[in-house]
Design a protein around this motif. Structure first.
Motif, PDB file in Angstrom:
ATOM      1  N   ASN A  78      -5.695  -2.859  -0.148  1.00 20.89           N
ATOM      2  CA  ASN A  78      -5.730  -4.321   0.040  1.00 20.89           C
ATOM      3  C   ASN A  78      -4.669  -5.029  -0.789  1.00 20.89           C
ATOM      4  O   ASN A  78      -4.367  -6.203  -0.536  1.00 20.89           O
ATOM      5  CB  ASN A  78      -7.113  -4.868  -0.336  1.00 20.89           C
ATOM      6  CG  ASN A  78      -8.173  -4.543   0.687  1.00 20.89           C
ATOM      7  OD1 ASN A  78      -7.879  -4.125   1.796  1.00 20.89           O
ATOM      8  ND2 ASN A  78      -9.430  -4.728   0.309  1.00 20.89           N
ATOM      9  N   GLN A  79      -4.155  -4.347  -1.814  1.00 25.85           N
ATOM     10  CA  GLN A  79      -3.090  -4.901  -2.652  1.00 25.85           C
ATOM     11  C   GLN A  79      -3.489  -6.233  -3.292  1.00 25.85           C
ATOM     12  O   GLN A  79      -2.672  -7.144  -3.463  1.00 25.85           O
ATOM     13  CB  GLN A  79      -1.802  -5.082  -1.833  1.00 25.85           C
ATOM     14  CG  GLN A  79      -1.164  -3.789  -1.368  1.00 25.85           C
ATOM     15  CD  GLN A  79      -0.506  -3.035  -2.514  1.00 25.85           C
ATOM     16  OE1 GLN A  79       0.405  -3.531  -3.148  1.00 25.85           O
ATOM     17  NE2 GLN A  79      -0.977  -1.834  -2.782  1.00 25.85           N
ATOM     18  N   GLY A  80      -4.765  -6.361  -3.645  1.00 22.03           N
ATOM     19  CA  GLY A  80      -5.258  -7.579  -4.267  1.00 22.03           C
ATOM     20  C   GLY A  80      -5.241  -7.494  -5.785  1.00 22.03           C
ATOM     21  O   GLY A  80      -4.562  -6.641  -6.370  1.00 22.03           O
ATOM     22  N   GLU A  81      -6.041  -8.347  -6.434  1.00 21.50           N
ATOM     23  CA  GLU A  81      -5.998  -8.440  -7.885  1.00 21.50           C
ATOM     24  C   GLU A  81      -6.560  -7.202  -8.587  1.00 21.50           C
ATOM     25  O   GLU A  81      -6.314  -7.006  -9.786  1.00 21.50           O
ATOM     26  CB  GLU A  81      -6.745  -9.685  -8.362  1.00 21.50           C
ATOM     27  CG  GLU A  81      -8.230  -9.695  -8.028  1.00 21.50           C
ATOM     28  CD  GLU A  81      -8.927 -10.918  -8.614  1.00 21.50           C
ATOM     29  OE1 GLU A  81      -8.836 -11.115  -9.843  1.00 21.50           O
ATOM     30  OE2 GLU A  81      -9.570 -11.649  -7.836  1.00 21.50           O
ATOM     31  N   TYR A  82      -7.317  -6.364  -7.867  1.00 21.55           N
ATOM     32  CA  TYR A  82      -7.889  -5.167  -8.495  1.00 21.55           C
ATOM     33  C   TYR A  82      -7.138  -3.894  -8.097  1.00 21.55           C
ATOM     34  O   TYR A  82      -7.563  -2.803  -8.439  1.00 21.55           O
ATOM     35  CB  TYR A  82      -9.365  -5.034  -8.127  1.00 21.55           C
ATOM     36  CG  TYR A  82     -10.228  -6.091  -8.770  1.00 21.55           C
ATOM     37  CD1 TYR A  82     -10.727  -5.923 -10.064  1.00 21.55           C
ATOM     38  CD2 TYR A  82     -10.526  -7.270  -8.104  1.00 21.55           C
ATOM     39  CE1 TYR A  82     -11.502  -6.900 -10.669  1.00 21.55           C
ATOM     40  CE2 TYR A  82     -11.296  -8.263  -8.693  1.00 21.55           C
ATOM     41  CZ  TYR A  82     -11.779  -8.067  -9.976  1.00 21.55           C
ATOM     42  OH  TYR A  82     -12.539  -9.047 -10.566  1.00 21.55           O
ATOM     43  N   ALA A  83      -6.008  -4.044  -7.408  1.00 20.11           N
ATOM     44  CA  ALA A  83      -5.283  -2.871  -6.911  1.00 20.11           C
ATOM     45  C   ALA A  83      -4.768  -1.997  -8.049  1.00 20.11           C
ATOM     46  O   ALA A  83      -4.909  -0.763  -8.014  1.00 20.11           O
ATOM     47  CB  ALA A  83      -4.128  -3.317  -6.010  1.00 20.11           C
ATOM     48  N   LEU A  84      -4.171  -2.616  -9.066  1.00 21.73           N
ATOM     49  CA  LEU A  84      -3.612  -1.827 -10.168  1.00 21.73           C
ATOM     50  C   LEU A  84      -4.708  -1.095 -10.927  1.00 21.73           C
ATOM     51  O   LEU A  84      -4.576   0.086 -11.259  1.00 21.73           O
ATOM     52  CB  LEU A  84      -2.814  -2.731 -11.099  1.00 21.73           C
ATOM     53  CG  LEU A  84      -2.143  -2.032 -12.292  1.00 21.73           C
ATOM     54  CD1 LEU A  84      -1.212  -0.928 -11.813  1.00 21.73           C
ATOM     55  CD2 LEU A  84      -1.390  -3.045 -13.150  1.00 21.73           C
ATOM     56  N   ARG A  85      -5.820  -1.787 -11.194  1.00 26.94           N
ATOM     57  CA  ARG A  85      -6.919  -1.129 -11.910  1.00 26.94           C
ATOM     58  C   ARG A  85      -7.529  -0.012 -11.075  1.00 26.94           C
ATOM     59  O   ARG A  85      -7.941   1.020 -11.605  1.00 26.94           O
ATOM     60  CB  ARG A  85      -7.972  -2.167 -12.290  1.00 26.94           C
ATOM     61  CG  ARG A  85      -7.610  -2.934 -13.557  1.00 26.94           C
ATOM     62  CD  ARG A  85      -8.708  -3.839 -14.020  1.00 26.94           C
ATOM     63  NE  ARG A  85      -8.628  -5.138 -13.386  1.00 26.94           N
ATOM     64  CZ  ARG A  85      -9.445  -6.144 -13.654  1.00 26.94           C
ATOM     65  NH1 ARG A  85     -10.422  -5.985 -14.535  1.00 26.94           N
ATOM     66  NH2 ARG A  85      -9.318  -7.306 -13.053  1.00 26.94           N
ATOM     67  N   ALA A  86      -7.559  -0.201  -9.753  1.00 23.95           N
ATOM     68  CA  ALA A  86      -8.066   0.857  -8.876  1.00 23.95           C
ATOM     69  C   ALA A  86      -7.176   2.098  -8.968  1.00 23.95           C
ATOM     70  O   ALA A  86      -7.676   3.232  -9.064  1.00 23.95           O
ATOM     71  CB  ALA A  86      -8.129   0.353  -7.435  1.00 23.95           C
ATOM     72  N   LEU A  87      -5.871   1.888  -8.969  1.00 23.06           N
ATOM     73  CA  LEU A  87      -4.946   3.018  -9.065  1.00 23.06           C
ATOM     74  C   LEU A  87      -5.078   3.713 -10.419  1.00 23.06           C
ATOM     75  O   LEU A  87      -5.051   4.954 -10.498  1.00 23.06           O
ATOM     76  CB  LEU A  87      -3.508   2.541  -8.856  1.00 23.06           C
ATOM     77  CG  LEU A  87      -2.416   3.616  -8.902  1.00 23.06           C
ATOM     78  CD1 LEU A  87      -2.724   4.757  -7.941  1.00 23.06           C
ATOM     79  CD2 LEU A  87      -1.053   2.997  -8.604  1.00 23.06           C
ATOM     80  N   GLU A  88      -5.254   2.953 -11.469  1.00 24.39           N
ATOM     81  CA  GLU A  88      -5.436   3.553 -12.801  1.00 24.39           C
ATOM     82  C   GLU A  88      -6.676   4.441 -12.835  1.00 24.39           C
ATOM     83  O   GLU A  88      -6.656   5.536 -13.422  1.00 24.39           O
ATOM     84  CB  GLU A  88      -5.550   2.437 -13.850  1.00 24.39           C
ATOM     85  CG  GLU A  88      -4.236   1.711 -14.112  1.00 24.39           C
ATOM     86  CD  GLU A  88      -4.421   0.487 -14.995  1.00 24.39           C
ATOM     87  OE1 GLU A  88      -3.425   0.013 -15.560  1.00 24.39           O
ATOM     88  OE2 GLU A  88      -5.566  -0.003 -15.100  1.00 24.39           O
ATOM     89  N   ILE A  89      -7.756   3.986 -12.196  1.00 19.45           N
ATOM     90  CA  ILE A  89      -8.987   4.788 -12.163  1.00 19.45           C
ATOM     91  C   ILE A  89      -8.779   6.047 -11.338  1.00 19.45           C
ATOM     92  O   ILE A  89      -9.242   7.131 -11.698  1.00 19.45           O
ATOM     93  CB  ILE A  89     -10.154   3.953 -11.614  1.00 19.45           C
ATOM     94  CG1 ILE A  89     -10.501   2.820 -12.588  1.00 19.45           C
ATOM     95  CG2 ILE A  89     -11.392   4.832 -11.386  1.00 19.45           C
ATOM     96  CD1 ILE A  89     -11.542   1.858 -12.062  1.00 19.45           C
ATOM     97  N   ILE A  90      -8.084   5.917 -10.210  1.00 19.24           N
ATOM     98  CA  ILE A  90      -7.799   7.087  -9.366  1.00 19.24           C
ATOM     99  C   ILE A  90      -7.041   8.140 -10.175  1.00 19.24           C
ATOM    100  O   ILE A  90      -7.371   9.336 -10.147  1.00 19.24           O
ATOM    101  CB  ILE A  90      -6.991   6.666  -8.118  1.00 19.24           C
ATOM    102  CG1 ILE A  90      -7.874   5.868  -7.158  1.00 19.24           C
ATOM    103  CG2 ILE A  90      -6.419   7.904  -7.409  1.00 19.24           C
ATOM    104  CD1 ILE A  90      -7.124   5.243  -5.998  1.00 19.24           C
ATOM    105  N   LEU A  91      -6.022   7.715 -10.904  1.00 14.13           N
ATOM    106  CA  LEU A  91      -5.218   8.663 -11.683  1.00 14.13           C
ATOM    107  C   LEU A  91      -6.015   9.275 -12.828  1.00 14.13           C
ATOM    108  O   LEU A  91      -5.743  10.409 -13.242  1.00 14.13           O
ATOM    109  CB  LEU A  91      -3.977   7.957 -12.231  1.00 14.13           C
ATOM    110  CG  LEU A  91      -2.973   7.447 -11.197  1.00 14.13           C
ATOM    111  CD1 LEU A  91      -1.791   6.780 -11.879  1.00 14.13           C
ATOM    112  CD2 LEU A  91      -2.500   8.570 -10.281  1.00 14.13           C
ATOM    113  N   ALA A  92      -6.992   8.529 -13.345  1.00 14.45           N
ATOM    114  CA  ALA A  92      -7.785   9.029 -14.469  1.00 14.45           C
ATOM    115  C   ALA A  92      -8.909   9.954 -14.035  1.00 14.45           C
ATOM    116  O   ALA A  92      -9.405  10.750 -14.844  1.00 14.45           O
ATOM    117  CB  ALA A  92      -8.364   7.851 -15.250  1.00 14.45           C
TER     118      ALA A  92
END
Length: 279
Positions: free
Chosen positions: A182-196
């Motif tokens: 969705n590339q919204g305000e939680y996109a970066l935090r979602a990617l950080e969780i995926i990588l972690a």
């Protein structure tokens, strides 16, 4: 005259109380809160059944535990609305008062199941009680009411990960990918969780790099994620790690932290321990 004197007297009292409440509200707009409180309390003493007087006193006591007694009076009347039930529970949660919180939650359960804000408060209430399962269910209800609300989706992810069951983790991963796409305000935090939380191969890392580039966040906020994805996307990850490890004295603390994470992911725990003094 005697027959009607009592009703007339009560009518006059209600009228005067209403005038005092209106005066209190105007004083609140002028930020004359102490005077507003005296006016609202006078209205309450003159007409203890006046919902608007009770509500005004409660608002003026905001931030103080004494407000809970007035919110309780209001929600047990016939004139309380959904906003009153929500405010009561919010304050009860804030002060950690279990008796008031239980009453407030029961009111919201009865009147607020169709309101997303109420469901959020109920999720917070049950989480504070240690009932993660019920709290998660309310977040799911909130998301079903408004699937476009990314905050509901993100906080649901956090609780699903905390529950940690295979089914929960699978659901969390699906929500994370939705947040990222969705590339919204939680996109970066979602990617950080995926990588972690997931093992990423070089092909996936390259795809995530493209998604990261599209996220509308400052470059400095994305810097560490960029570094991690760059390392992960190398054809020979071990070779990339060796090169990064060789430059350890020139790296920033943040860069070395990412390298240590990757070394740990590769099972190279002794090298992680060797890097500890660098922090």
């Amino acid at each position: 005259l005697t027959l009607f004197s009592q009703p007339i007297y009560q009518t006059i009292k209600h009228y005067r109380a209403d005038r005092l409440v209106q005066k209190a509200k105007k004083l609140m707009e002028q930020k004359a809160f102490q005077e507003a409180f005296h006016s609202a309390m006078a209205a309450y003493h003159m007409s203890p059944q006046s919902a608007e007087a009770i509500r005004t006193v409660a608002r003026l006591l905001q931030g103080r535990e004494e407000s809970l007694a007035f919110w309780k009076l209001l929600v047990t009347s016939d004139e309380a609305g959904i906003a009153d039930y929500e405010t009561y529970l919010r304050h009860a949660n804030q002060f950690g008062n279990p008796d008031h919180a239980e009453l407030a939650a029961s009111n919201l359960l009865e009147h607020g199941r169709d309101q997303q804000s109420a469901l959020w408060l109920l999720a917070e209430y049950f989480l504070a009680k240690g009932d993660l399962e019920t709290s998660t269910q309310f977040l799911k209800e909130a998301l079903s009411l408004n699937p476009l609300n990314e905050a509901s989706r993100f906080y649901l992810v956090r609780q699903l990960l905390q529950r940690g069951q295979p089914k929960d983790l699978e659901e969390a991963r699906a929500h994370l990918r939705t947040l990222l796409s969705n590339q919204g305000e939680y996109a970066l935090r979602a990617l950080e969780i995926i990588l972690a939380t997931e093992k990423i191969d070089p092909h996936q890392a390259t795809a995530y790099q493209a998604l990261l580039d599209a996220i509308d966040e400052p470059a400095e906020a994305k810097q560490i994620v960029h570094l991690r994805l760059n390392l992960l996307s190398q054809r020979d990850q071990i070779e990339a790690l060796e090169k990064a490890r060789a430059d350890v004295d020139q790296n920033t603390v943040e860069e070395n932290t990412e390298i240590a994470k990757l070394l740990r992911q590769e099972g190279r725990y002794e090298e992680v321990v060797d890097m500890l003094p660098l922090y």
